[in-house]
Design an enzyme around this catalytic site. Structure first.
Site, PDB file in Angstrom:
ATOM      1  N   HIS A   4      -4.234   6.371   3.618  1.00 43.49           N
ATOM      2  CA  HIS A   4      -5.076   4.891   2.987  1.00 43.49           C
ATOM      3  C   HIS A   4      -4.194   3.806   3.564  1.00 43.49           C
ATOM      4  O   HIS A   4      -4.771   2.775   4.219  1.00 43.49           O
ATOM      5  CB  HIS A   4      -4.880   4.966   1.534  1.00 43.49           C
ATOM      6  CG  HIS A   4      -5.383   3.978   0.869  1.00 43.49           C
ATOM      7  ND1 HIS A   4      -4.929   2.722   0.710  1.00 43.49           N
ATOM      8  CD2 HIS A   4      -6.778   3.787   0.385  1.00 43.49           C
ATOM      9  CE1 HIS A   4      -5.877   1.802   0.112  1.00 43.49           C
ATOM     10  NE2 HIS A   4      -6.882   2.633  -0.081  1.00 43.49           N
ATOM     11  N   SER A  63     -11.150  -1.022  -0.755  1.00 48.95           N
ATOM     12  CA  SER A  63      -9.652  -1.077   0.022  1.00 48.95           C
ATOM     13  C   SER A  63      -9.720  -1.514   1.183  1.00 48.95           C
ATOM     14  O   SER A  63      -9.132  -2.586   1.772  1.00 48.95           O
ATOM     15  CB  SER A  63      -9.087   0.199  -0.264  1.00 48.95           C
ATOM     16  OG  SER A  63      -8.493   0.603  -1.317  1.00 48.95           O
ATOM     17  N   ASP A  94       0.902  -1.241  -0.052  1.00 46.13           N
ATOM     18  CA  ASP A  94      -0.024   0.001   0.126  1.00 46.13           C
ATOM     19  C   ASP A  94       0.856   1.142  -0.166  1.00 46.13           C
ATOM     20  O   ASP A  94       1.999   1.325  -0.478  1.00 46.13           O
ATOM     21  CB  ASP A  94      -1.149  -0.007   1.216  1.00 46.13           C
ATOM     22  CG  ASP A  94      -2.534   0.480   0.823  1.00 46.13           C
ATOM     23  OD1 ASP A  94      -2.567   1.792   0.742  1.00 46.13           O
ATOM     24  OD2 ASP A  94      -3.341  -0.372   0.704  1.00 46.13           O
TER      25      ASP A  94
END
Length: 751
Positions: A488, A651, A445
């Site tokens: 994120h 996600s 990620d």
């Protein structure tokens, strides 16, 4: 009486027979109350003496026809002008979607999820919107959003309809009713022609509410022919007939707005691709009669088709950063900016109060409904079952604020996980058990935020389970993996750590945020390849020997040999890979399932709400990719201690699913299964993991998404650990034969 008039009489007789009283009528009427927002002929009869009005009309038609001269048109006498829309709308036992109910339900949901903080003022200020509402020329406006602006469009659409309804006749279809309605009513709004039928019905409904002066003479002279022709359309309409019916209805209006959110079509959104051009042609035809029609189509996907001469596109992205201090425009500001031209006398003459007999009892009751009534619908029993037994056990609390259950909230899901699955897995394992081998997960990620003081403080409880930080982006040091400007990767990692309380993570930085500060990911494919190979290689060969790889990103095509080969290498190593499907579904099936989730070696994960229901950002269920290895997990309103934001999307659902996969492996590494070599080897196979995930999932909604509920296998109340272990072995034996687990559960006849 000509053929069309005879068809009208036959339809009236059919509906009268259908509404004949019978002993079970009260029971059926009671059952219909379970479906607020749905109106059918029986409900209409219970609310408004619909059958009595039909009998009166039939008597008038038959008596006038027999007394009139041959070839002349019998006059039309309507005791209730609502019959103009009711008779066609209920042809073939069809239903009517009460969009006022759906709109009020959407408002209630927005209130509960604090949508008042969703910023829409910039949309109201757009020049394209001003021209569409108050410009000199009518047009079609396609408002095109993305997964980052879904909630903004939902709020804006409700604001817009509220604003327009008090000023001009407004026809609209916004967000759909609860998904389970589609299973109960075969003629809902899941296909394009069904939506057009609802629109045509609404266009008929505004005729009685706009009757004035000359319109009354229309009803007296041509009303019967109009009603007969319209009824015939609703009985056997083709696609083109719906637009003809809409045109005929709107020919008696001065100005009308139509607002359509095509997300109601779900996976059939392609049915709407021709609508911009068709509505554009309709606007042109009506304009030649000095009629003003303005159509707005809201969509979270790009429309691939001819747009038409009068169609314009307005793109809506995520809210501007930083957000302004004022979250909305006042009513006076909207009026001054947008509707300066709506005060002309011609339009005002069409703004008439609705006639009292056009409103159903059901619609009046909706206006008096509480937010809880609007939200719950028919899901009280399901909600009760899900929330049951969800007290906190203290075994790994999660970070969500306990502010009560809202629509789609993941809080009940996590409570069940904590009180049932965590209790079953962790309560019997000693903290001093040094033989236990934790599950290793590689998180590919944007990194994990741990350089700022506030990040160190908020994420400190998780840091002892972060085993490695590494950046695989060229020319970056591993220290870059401890930074995460977008947040994120940090939020993704936290979801795994909340689901699995003993798994350890290897943070792999393979992507960076865009330079403009948005949170959209740009994965570096070369970095992805290097990270996978490093993560899955055996420790003696310089790798980490992970058990699971999580990839919460994707791209459109399988166009990188290195990534493809790395994924195949990981599968040969017995490593399970999870990847998110998509947040947009922009391209439609099959391309809305992104790569690497499309790879046959990868388990694909969709986002659902906390109850497993379809979300607007979910990829299509009819894609040819992911069949048999596709699951869903909570992917809305998720939290992370490093940020006050709520995280939505596949996600984060993917991270939760990867955590569930880790729970399966953890359980198998504890007593009594840790002694079974056959169980450990079988669990390295992808088919084994899929079989177990299917065992702990439930099909949800008309799309039958397999929503993961780990406590249905791991943590059933009152079920001994040995019984759970045997259930898991039984699934493996179905895949690999009876020898699996025989070290722990000998076959009958073995010593």
């Amino acid at each position: 009486m000509d053929t069309s008039h005879q068809c009208l009489v036959d339809e009236i007789k059919r509906q009268i027979r259908f509404l004949e009283p019978n002993p079970s009528e009260n029971q059926r009427a009671q059952q219909k109350k379970k479906y607020p927002g749905i109106i059918d002929a029986r409900q209409q009869n219970a609310d408004q003496r619909y059958r009595t009005d039909l009998l009166a009309l039939l008597l008038n038609l038959t008596s006038d026809s027999s007394q009139s001269k041959a070839g002349s048109k019998p006059p039309l006498h309507l005791n209730n002008l609502s019959l103009f829309w009711q008779i066609p709308a209920f042809c073939g036992d069809a239903i009517v979607i009460d969009q006022n109910y759906a709109k009020d339900r959407s408002k209630a949901l927005q209130d509960l999820r604090a949508a008042k903080d969703t910023y829409t003022a910039d949309i109201w200020e757009r020049r394209e919107l001003t021209k569409w509402i108050s410009g000199a020329k009518p047009s079609v406006l396609v408002v095109q959003g993305t997964s980052q602006s879904v909630e903004r469009l939902e709020k804006f659409s409700v604001e817009l309809v509220d604003y327009l309804q008090g000023r001009c006749p407004t026809v609209f279809l916004l967000s759909s009713l609860p998904a389970f309605y589609e299973n109960s009513f075969s003629r809902g709004v899941s296909r394009g022609d069904a939506v057009l039928r609802q629109i045509a019905g609404q266009c008929l409904r505004i005729i009685p509410s706009s009757v004035k002066d000359g319109a009354l003479s229309f009803l007296a002279t041509d009303g019967l022919s109009f009603l007969a022709k319209t009824t015939s359309h609703f009985q056997t309409a083709s696609h083109e007939d719906w637009f003809s019916s809409i045109e005929a209805s709107l020919s008696h209006q001065v100005r009308v707005y139509i607002v359509l959110d095509i997300s109601i079509l779900r996976q059939h959104f392609r049915d709407a691709f021709s609508w911009p051009a068709e509505f554009s042609n309709l606007i042109h035809r009506l304009r030649s009669r000095r009629k003003d029609l303005r159509v707005m189509i809201l969509t979270g996907r790009s429309i691939d088709g001819e747009l038409g001469a009068t169609t314009r596109i307005m793109s809506v992205d995520m809210a501007p950063q930083p957000p302004p201090q004022i979250h909305d425009l006042s009513e006076s500001e909207k009026r001054s900016v947008l509707l300066s031209q709506l005060r002309n006398s011609q339009v005002q003459t069409s703004l008439l109060a609705s006639m009292s007999n056009t409103e159903t009892t059901k619609e009046r009751s909706v206006r008096n409904s509480t937010p809880a009534d609007l939200i719950n619908g028919n899901r009280k029993e399901e909600r009760q079952n899900l929330v049951e037994g969800t007290h906190r056990s203290g075994l790994g609390s999660f970070q969500a604020a306990d502010s009560g259950v809202t629509e789609g909230s993941p809080i009940p899901w996590f409570r069940n996980l904590t009180s049932k699955t965590h209790a079953a897995i962790y309560s019997s394992r000693s903290a001093k058990d040094n033989s236990f081998k934790p599950v290793k997960i590689a998180v590919l990620d944007t990194g994990f935020a741990y350089t700022e003081e506030h990040d160190k403080k908020s994420l400190k409880p998780y840091m002892h389970r972060i085993k490695k930080f590494a950046s695989f982006v060229e020319d970056e040091t591993d220290l870059e993996a401890m930074k995460d400007p977008s947040g994120h990767g940090t939020a993704v990692a936290v979801q795994m750590l909340k689901v699995s309380l003993s798994a350890v993570l290897y943070i792999c930085r393979v992507a960076t945020s865009s330079k403009d500060g948005s949170r959209e990911l740009f994965p570096d494919k070369e970095a992805v390849e290097r990270a996978i190979r490093k993560a899955v290689a055996e420790p003696e060969k310089g790798g980490w020997g992970v058990d699971i790889v999580n990839m919460s990103f994707g791209w459109a095509f399988d166009d990188h040999d290195g990534v493809r080969n790395a994924i195949r290498f990981a599968r040969r190593q017995g490593v399970h890979m999870f990847a998110s499907t998509s947040n947009d579904g922009l391209l439609g099936p099959p391309n809305d399932i992104l790569y690497p989730s499309r790879a046959p070696e990868v388990i694909a994960i969709d986002a659902a709400d906390g109850f497993g229901e379809y979300t607007r950002t979910t990829a299509s269920s009819v894609s040819s990719y992911g069949s048999g290895r596709r699951f869903s997990a909570p992917g809305t309103r998720l939290t992370s201690p490093h940020s006050a934001a709520l995280f939505d999307g596949s996600s984060f659902a993917c991270a939760i699913a990867a955590g569930i996969g880790a729970l399966v492996l953890e359980f198998a590494r504890q007593s009594p299964l840790q002694a079974s070599t056959t169980v450990q080897n079988s669990l390295k196979e992808m088919s084994a993991m899929i079989a177990i995930l299917e065992r702990m999932s439930a099909e949800k909604g008309p799309d039958r998404f397999k929503f993961l509920l780990p406590w249905t296998l791991l943590g059933k109340p009152g079920q001994p650990r040995e019984f759970t272990a045997y259930s898991l072995v039984d699934e493996l034996r179905n895949e690999f034969g009876l020898a699996v687990g025989s070290e722990v559960f000998p076959l009958e006849g073995e010593s």
